[in-house]
Motif scaffolding. Structure first.
Motif, mmCIF file in Angstrom:
data_model
loop_
_atom_site.group_PDB
_atom_site.id
_atom_site.type_symbol
_atom_site.label_atom_id
_atom_site.label_comp_id
_atom_site.label_asym_id
_atom_site.label_seq_id
_atom_site.Cartn_x
_atom_site.Cartn_y
_atom_site.Cartn_z
ATOM 1 N N MET A 70 37.342 40.704 49.988
ATOM 2 C CA MET A 70 36.486 40.101 48.881
ATOM 3 C C MET A 70 35.264 40.401 49.394
ATOM 4 O O MET A 70 34.853 41.181 50.427
ATOM 5 C CB MET A 70 36.702 38.522 49.142
ATOM 6 N N MET A 88 30.097 44.080 48.444
ATOM 7 C CA MET A 88 31.141 44.374 47.846
ATOM 8 C C MET A 88 32.165 45.350 48.316
ATOM 9 O O MET A 88 31.472 46.659 48.365
ATOM 10 C CB MET A 88 30.995 44.424 46.383
ATOM 11 N N TYR A 146 40.744 39.700 53.125
ATOM 12 C CA TYR A 146 41.340 39.706 51.969
ATOM 13 C C TYR A 146 40.664 40.739 50.934
ATOM 14 O O TYR A 146 40.837 40.799 49.636
ATOM 15 C CB TYR A 146 41.264 38.458 51.236
ATOM 16 N N CYS A 177 36.399 45.923 44.033
ATOM 17 C CA CYS A 177 36.491 44.411 43.880
ATOM 18 C C CYS A 177 35.472 43.777 42.990
ATOM 19 O O CYS A 177 34.444 44.054 42.879
ATOM 20 C CB CYS A 177 35.747 43.898 45.457
ATOM 21 N N PRO A 178 36.203 42.831 42.171
ATOM 22 C CA PRO A 178 35.577 42.310 41.091
ATOM 23 C C PRO A 178 34.247 41.508 41.479
ATOM 24 O O PRO A 178 34.564 40.646 42.591
ATOM 25 C CB PRO A 178 36.496 41.425 40.303
ATOM 26 N N LYS A 179 33.340 41.567 40.959
ATOM 27 C CA LYS A 179 32.102 40.483 41.529
ATOM 28 C C LYS A 179 32.367 39.240 41.608
ATOM 29 O O LYS A 179 31.706 38.320 42.177
ATOM 30 C CB LYS A 179 30.813 40.833 40.509
ATOM 31 N N ILE A 180 33.400 38.491 41.040
ATOM 32 C CA ILE A 180 33.441 37.107 41.104
ATOM 33 C C ILE A 180 34.322 36.612 42.344
ATOM 34 O O ILE A 180 34.228 35.765 42.833
ATOM 35 C CB ILE A 180 34.202 36.760 39.854
ATOM 36 N N GLU A 181 34.833 37.847 42.983
ATOM 37 C CA GLU A 181 35.506 37.485 44.171
ATOM 38 C C GLU A 181 34.894 37.867 45.430
ATOM 39 O O GLU A 181 34.929 38.788 46.038
ATOM 40 C CB GLU A 181 36.995 38.660 44.368
ATOM 41 N N ALA A 182 33.961 36.600 45.706
ATOM 42 C CA ALA A 182 33.440 36.931 46.874
ATOM 43 C C ALA A 182 33.009 35.682 47.616
ATOM 44 O O ALA A 182 33.057 34.576 47.011
ATOM 45 C CB ALA A 182 31.617 37.477 46.410
ATOM 46 N N VAL A 183 32.829 35.779 48.877
ATOM 47 C CA VAL A 183 32.674 34.574 49.810
ATOM 48 C C VAL A 183 31.294 34.436 50.104
ATOM 49 O O VAL A 183 30.418 35.211 50.233
ATOM 50 C CB VAL A 183 33.481 35.036 51.153
ATOM 51 N N THR A 220 37.543 36.252 56.451
ATOM 52 C CA THR A 220 38.214 35.962 55.040
ATOM 53 C C THR A 220 38.050 37.326 54.208
ATOM 54 O O THR A 220 38.799 37.747 53.451
ATOM 55 C CB THR A 220 37.799 34.659 54.336
ATOM 56 N N ALA A 221 36.562 37.339 54.013
ATOM 57 C CA ALA A 221 36.249 38.467 53.165
ATOM 58 C C ALA A 221 36.782 40.073 53.571
ATOM 59 O O ALA A 221 37.201 40.641 52.885
ATOM 60 C CB ALA A 221 34.608 38.464 53.187
#
Length: 135
Positions: A68, A5, A66, A9-15, A62-63
């Motif tokens: 993530m 991470m 952005y 970054c919030p933990k829910i925003e992950a690829v 993407t990660a």
């Protein structure tokens, strides 16, 4: 599961990337294998390998772009060393040795390049010092 991470970054925003996808990136982008050898090593077709590689690269991009997280989890895989035939085990062992030899050669090459860079920097530093001493 393993997760990387970026700060803040919030933990829910992950690829999510599967283990197979990660392995394709490791074999091609880190070990510099060609697709055919890498696909053989993984025991899959070149088309399946290509699809996994493209998916992995897109997810990683993407990660990074952005900001993530990247979560490594899941997939459909079989660990080697089970009840396979002796011939297949020997072929796999030989291929593993070849891969490790390639990885070792790549590492040696990188160390050699770093040595040349370091020697060049030291030479530039020495030249700069000699020029200052002349002034």
């Amino acid at each position: 599961m393993r997760c990387f991470m970026p700060e803040g970054c919030p933990k829910i925003e992950a690829v999510s990337i599967t283990l197979e996808e990660l392995e394709t990136v490791r074999l091609v982008d880190l070990l510099d294998l060609d697709q055919e050898d890498a696909a053989f090593y993984m025991g899959i077709s070149r088309k399946a390998f290509w699809n996994d590689l493209m998916n992995a690269r897109k997810k990683i991009a993407t990660a990074l772009v952005y900001g993530m997280g990247l979560r490594i989890e899941g997939g459909s895989y079989v660990l080697r060393g089970g009840n396979g035939s002796k011939d297949m085990e020997e072929q796999t062992r030989q291929h593993d040795i070849e891969i490790m030899e390639q990885e070792l050669a790549l590492t040696r090459s990188r160390v050699e390049r770093l040595g040349y860079k370091l020697a060049g920097l030291k030479e530039m530093d020495k030249t700069d010092k000699d020029e200052r001493d002349l002034d």
